[in-house]
Design a protein around this motif. Sequence first.
Motif, PDB file in Angstrom:
ATOM      1  N   PHE A  97       0.834  -1.202   0.000  1.00 48.29           N
ATOM      2  CA  PHE A  97       0.000   0.000   0.000  1.00 48.29           C
ATOM      3  C   PHE A  97       0.867   1.250   0.000  1.00 48.29           C
ATOM      4  CE2 PHE A  97      -2.172   3.356   2.433  1.00 48.29           C
ATOM      5  CZ  PHE A  97      -3.228   3.603   1.559  1.00 48.29           C
ATOM      6  N   ALA A  98       1.827   1.308   0.929  1.00 52.54           N
ATOM      7  CA  ALA A  98       2.706   2.481   0.982  1.00 52.54           C
ATOM      8  C   ALA A  98       3.532   2.596  -0.290  1.00 52.54           C
ATOM      9  CB  ALA A  98       3.614   2.397   2.205  1.00 52.54           C
ATOM     10  N   THR A  99       3.980   1.459  -0.812  1.00 46.57           N
ATOM     11  CA  THR A  99       4.787   1.484  -2.039  1.00 46.57           C
ATOM     12  C   THR A  99       3.976   1.973  -3.228  1.00 46.57           C
ATOM     13  OG1 THR A  99       6.060  -0.391  -1.183  1.00 46.57           O
ATOM     14  CG2 THR A  99       6.274   0.105  -3.530  1.00 46.57           C
ATOM     15  N   THR A 100       2.708   1.581  -3.286  1.00 49.42           N
ATOM     16  CA  THR A 100       1.851   2.052  -4.375  1.00 49.42           C
ATOM     17  C   THR A 100       1.715   3.562  -4.339  1.00 49.42           C
ATOM     18  OG1 THR A 100       0.587  -0.021  -4.364  1.00 49.42           O
ATOM     19  CG2 THR A 100      -0.442   1.886  -5.391  1.00 49.42           C
ATOM     20  N   LEU A 101       1.521   4.128  -3.142  1.00 47.04           N
ATOM     21  CA  LEU A 101       1.448   5.583  -3.028  1.00 47.04           C
ATOM     22  C   LEU A 101       2.749   6.237  -3.478  1.00 47.04           C
ATOM     23  CD1 LEU A 101      -0.375   6.016   0.417  1.00 47.04           C
ATOM     24  CD2 LEU A 101      -1.361   6.132  -1.871  1.00 47.04           C
ATOM     25  N   MET A 102       3.865   5.630  -3.134  1.00 44.29           N
ATOM     26  CA  MET A 102       5.162   6.187  -3.518  1.00 44.29           C
ATOM     27  C   MET A 102       5.374   6.107  -5.026  1.00 44.29           C
ATOM     28  SD  MET A 102       7.293   4.553  -0.322  1.00 44.29           S
ATOM     29  CE  MET A 102       8.908   5.107  -0.865  1.00 44.29           C
ATOM     30  N   LEU A 103       4.888   5.062  -5.641  1.00 44.66           N
ATOM     31  CA  LEU A 103       5.032   4.932  -7.083  1.00 44.66           C
ATOM     32  C   LEU A 103       4.164   5.930  -7.846  1.00 44.66           C
ATOM     33  CD1 LEU A 103       5.222   1.052  -7.465  1.00 44.66           C
ATOM     34  CD2 LEU A 103       7.007   2.696  -8.037  1.00 44.66           C
ATOM     35  N   THR A 104       3.179   6.485  -7.187  1.00 35.43           N
ATOM     36  CA  THR A 104       2.371   7.529  -7.825  1.00 35.43           C
ATOM     37  C   THR A 104       2.975   8.914  -7.630  1.00 35.43           C
ATOM     38  OG1 THR A 104       0.996   7.844  -5.855  1.00 35.43           O
ATOM     39  CG2 THR A 104       0.267   6.188  -7.459  1.00 35.43           C
ATOM     40  N   GLY A 105       4.096   8.981  -6.944  1.00 30.32           N
ATOM     41  CA  GLY A 105       4.753  10.263  -6.719  1.00 30.32           C
ATOM     42  C   GLY A 105       4.506  10.839  -5.345  1.00 30.32           C
ATOM     43  N   GLU A 106       3.669  10.185  -4.539  1.00 29.51           N
ATOM     44  CA  GLU A 106       3.408  10.642  -3.180  1.00 29.51           C
ATOM     45  C   GLU A 106       4.365   9.945  -2.212  1.00 29.51           C
ATOM     46  OE1 GLU A 106       1.300  12.951  -2.269  1.00 29.51           O
ATOM     47  OE2 GLU A 106       0.406  13.270  -4.253  1.00 29.51           O
ATOM     48  N   PHE A 107       4.853  10.703  -1.223  1.00 26.77           N
ATOM     49  CA  PHE A 107       5.731  10.122  -0.223  1.00 26.77           C
ATOM     50  C   PHE A 107       5.185  10.440   1.160  1.00 26.77           C
ATOM     51  CE2 PHE A 107       8.576   9.290  -3.599  1.00 26.77           C
ATOM     52  CZ  PHE A 107       9.500   8.363  -3.141  1.00 26.77           C
ATOM     53  N   PRO A 108       4.211   9.642   1.626  1.00 27.89           N
ATOM     54  CA  PRO A 108       3.628   9.905   2.944  1.00 27.89           C
ATOM     55  C   PRO A 108       4.580   9.591   4.084  1.00 27.89           C
ATOM     56  CG  PRO A 108       2.768   7.855   2.042  1.00 27.89           C
ATOM     57  CD  PRO A 108       3.603   8.475   0.967  1.00 27.89           C
ATOM     58  N   LEU A 109       5.608   8.809   3.813  1.00 29.44           N
ATOM     59  CA  LEU A 109       6.585   8.425   4.832  1.00 29.44           C
ATOM     60  C   LEU A 109       7.957   8.965   4.434  1.00 29.44           C
ATOM     61  CD1 LEU A 109       5.479   4.691   5.240  1.00 29.44           C
ATOM     62  CD2 LEU A 109       4.734   6.659   6.589  1.00 29.44           C
TER      63      LEU A 109
ATOM     64  N   ARG B  48      16.301   4.713   2.214  1.00 27.00           N
ATOM     65  CA  ARG B  48      16.359   5.986   1.502  1.00 27.00           C
ATOM     66  C   ARG B  48      16.805   5.779   0.052  1.00 27.00           C
ATOM     67  NH1 ARG B  48      19.154   9.850   6.170  1.00 27.00           N
ATOM     68  NH2 ARG B  48      17.414   9.690   7.672  1.00 27.00           N
ATOM     69  N   PHE B  49      17.749   4.886  -0.143  1.00 24.57           N
ATOM     70  CA  PHE B  49      18.188   4.600  -1.518  1.00 24.57           C
ATOM     71  C   PHE B  49      17.040   3.988  -2.334  1.00 24.57           C
ATOM     72  CE2 PHE B  49      22.362   4.897   0.501  1.00 24.57           C
ATOM     73  CZ  PHE B  49      23.068   5.631  -0.448  1.00 24.57           C
ATOM     74  N   ILE B  50      16.318   3.100  -1.700  1.00 26.67           N
ATOM     75  CA  ILE B  50      15.185   2.479  -2.407  1.00 26.67           C
ATOM     76  C   ILE B  50      14.111   3.521  -2.698  1.00 26.67           C
ATOM     77  CG2 ILE B  50      13.361   0.744  -2.229  1.00 26.67           C
ATOM     78  CD1 ILE B  50      15.275  -0.843  -0.407  1.00 26.67           C
ATOM     79  N   ALA B  51      13.839   4.416  -1.711  1.00 26.50           N
ATOM     80  CA  ALA B  51      12.844   5.460  -1.916  1.00 26.50           C
ATOM     81  C   ALA B  51      13.271   6.404  -3.038  1.00 26.50           C
ATOM     82  CB  ALA B  51      12.634   6.236  -0.620  1.00 26.50           C
ATOM     83  N   ALA B  52      14.569   6.720  -3.110  1.00 24.81           N
ATOM     84  CA  ALA B  52      15.061   7.576  -4.184  1.00 24.81           C
ATOM     85  C   ALA B  52      14.895   6.890  -5.538  1.00 24.81           C
ATOM     86  CB  ALA B  52      16.533   7.921  -3.944  1.00 24.81           C
ATOM     87  N   PHE B  53      15.160   5.588  -5.571  1.00 27.53           N
ATOM     88  CA  PHE B  53      14.972   4.830  -6.811  1.00 27.53           C
ATOM     89  C   PHE B  53      13.501   4.858  -7.231  1.00 27.53           C
ATOM     90  CE2 PHE B  53      13.802   0.718  -8.713  1.00 27.53           C
ATOM     91  CZ  PHE B  53      14.541   0.797  -9.882  1.00 27.53           C
ATOM     92  N   ILE B  54      12.624   4.696  -6.267  1.00 28.56           N
ATOM     93  CA  ILE B  54      11.189   4.732  -6.570  1.00 28.56           C
ATOM     94  C   ILE B  54      10.789   6.101  -7.107  1.00 28.56           C
ATOM     95  CG2 ILE B  54       8.886   4.665  -5.537  1.00 28.56           C
ATOM     96  CD1 ILE B  54       9.878   2.498  -3.668  1.00 28.56           C
ATOM     97  N   ALA B  55      11.348   7.166  -6.520  1.00 29.60           N
ATOM     98  CA  ALA B  55      11.013   8.519  -6.976  1.00 29.60           C
ATOM     99  C   ALA B  55      11.411   8.718  -8.433  1.00 29.60           C
ATOM    100  CB  ALA B  55      11.711   9.550  -6.094  1.00 29.60           C
ATOM    101  N   ILE B  56      12.504   8.062  -8.856  1.00 31.30           N
ATOM    102  CA  ILE B  56      12.958   8.197 -10.243  1.00 31.30           C
ATOM    103  C   ILE B  56      12.079   7.386 -11.187  1.00 31.30           C
ATOM    104  CG2 ILE B  56      14.865   7.744 -11.831  1.00 31.30           C
ATOM    105  CD1 ILE B  56      16.765   8.287  -9.469  1.00 31.30           C
ATOM    106  N   VAL B  57      11.810   6.140 -10.822  1.00 31.10           N
ATOM    107  CA  VAL B  57      11.055   5.269 -11.726  1.00 31.10           C
ATOM    108  C   VAL B  57       9.570   5.586 -11.717  1.00 31.10           C
ATOM    109  CG1 VAL B  57      12.736   3.409 -11.450  1.00 31.10           C
ATOM    110  CG2 VAL B  57      10.694   3.457 -10.000  1.00 31.10           C
ATOM    111  N   ALA B  58       9.103   6.378 -10.699  1.00 33.20           N
ATOM    112  CA  ALA B  58       7.684   6.706 -10.648  1.00 33.20           C
ATOM    113  C   ALA B  58       7.247   7.477 -11.877  1.00 33.20           C
ATOM    114  CB  ALA B  58       7.385   7.510  -9.389  1.00 33.20           C
ATOM    115  N   VAL B  59       8.145   8.302 -12.441  1.00 31.71           N
ATOM    116  CA  VAL B  59       7.813   9.055 -13.647  1.00 31.71           C
ATOM    117  C   VAL B  59       7.535   8.096 -14.798  1.00 31.71           C
ATOM    118  CG1 VAL B  59       8.658  10.733 -15.316  1.00 31.71           C
ATOM    119  CG2 VAL B  59       9.189  11.020 -12.891  1.00 31.71           C
ATOM    120  N   ALA B  60       8.438   7.127 -14.982  1.00 33.29           N
ATOM    121  CA  ALA B  60       8.239   6.155 -16.057  1.00 33.29           C
ATOM    122  C   ALA B  60       7.044   5.249 -15.782  1.00 33.29           C
ATOM    123  CB  ALA B  60       9.509   5.309 -16.224  1.00 33.29           C
TER     124      ALA B  60
END
Length: 304
Positions: free
Chosen positions: A242-254, A262-274
């Motif tokens: 659930f939290a990962t899905t929100l992060m993949l949409t560009g939202e970072f509630p955590l 943090r490295f994984i979250a940064a990776f998600i922030a990059i791939v969320a655009v694609a």
Amino acid sequence: SMSETSALLSKRTAAPSSAGPVNAERDERADLKKWVFDLVEGDIDSWWEYMILVVIFINVLLFIVGTVVVDGFGPNGEPPLSEKDAVTLDDKYNTFFETVEFASVLLFTAEYALRAWSCVAEPKYGEKGPLMGRVSYLTSFFCLIDLAAILPYWLNVIGLIPEVDMSTAFRIFRLIRLLKADKYINAFSLLDDVLAENSTLLIATLYYAALMLIVCSTALYLTERFNPDNARYFQSIPDSMFATTLMLTGEFPLIDFSVPGRFIAAFIAIVAVAFFAVPTGVLGSGFVQAVERAKGLQFSVDTD
């Protein structure tokens, strides 16, 4: 004999005169049914259809506004935690809301009855006969939605069900009737064409999106399940999805991640655009092509 011949001729001439009024009455009834069916089931171009749409929006608006809590808060303004403590606008002005609902149900019921009576004026239903034609029409999707909008109320009136609160919620589905209008149906039918033409690419995109969700959810589960700031959100891989899905949409509630997290979250922030860019681009291009075909035009860019 001459008398028998004249009697026979008089019967033949009398038959049309007696059948004439019957045929005329039948034609008048058929014309009335056609006029009523066009009024209540045709394009959104009649005062009746506009009135029904206005009533639908009023019902939905009152349903939304009626849920606003106006009383029952705690000493410090805490929201009520049970239905018996919460006092909504619907509860406070119950007479007004019930009156509007009763009038609306009467109108929707009259519309439903008129459509059921006149539907056989439509050839595809009339050719099936008065009974089977009406059964075919009344079991169509939109008629079932309309029935669901009024049935709970009348079942409560005759005492078969105790509550009618959900009947107002059912009425929200009447918004789907907006799709009946040709100008809306034609627009939304483009979606079928776009999905069909780009199904292979969209399925591939969906596969990669699911793969990305599973991989990122697993990675965050491994790095954050014992992080005191985020542990409750990543107790298991399903929880972390659930939290990962929100992060993949560009939202970072955590934001309080561990260092690996943090490295994984940064990776998600990059791939969320694609993650959204590919399907959005496919659907956007498909809609442009579908609209061009519908208009009989071909899109081109003037480079002069």
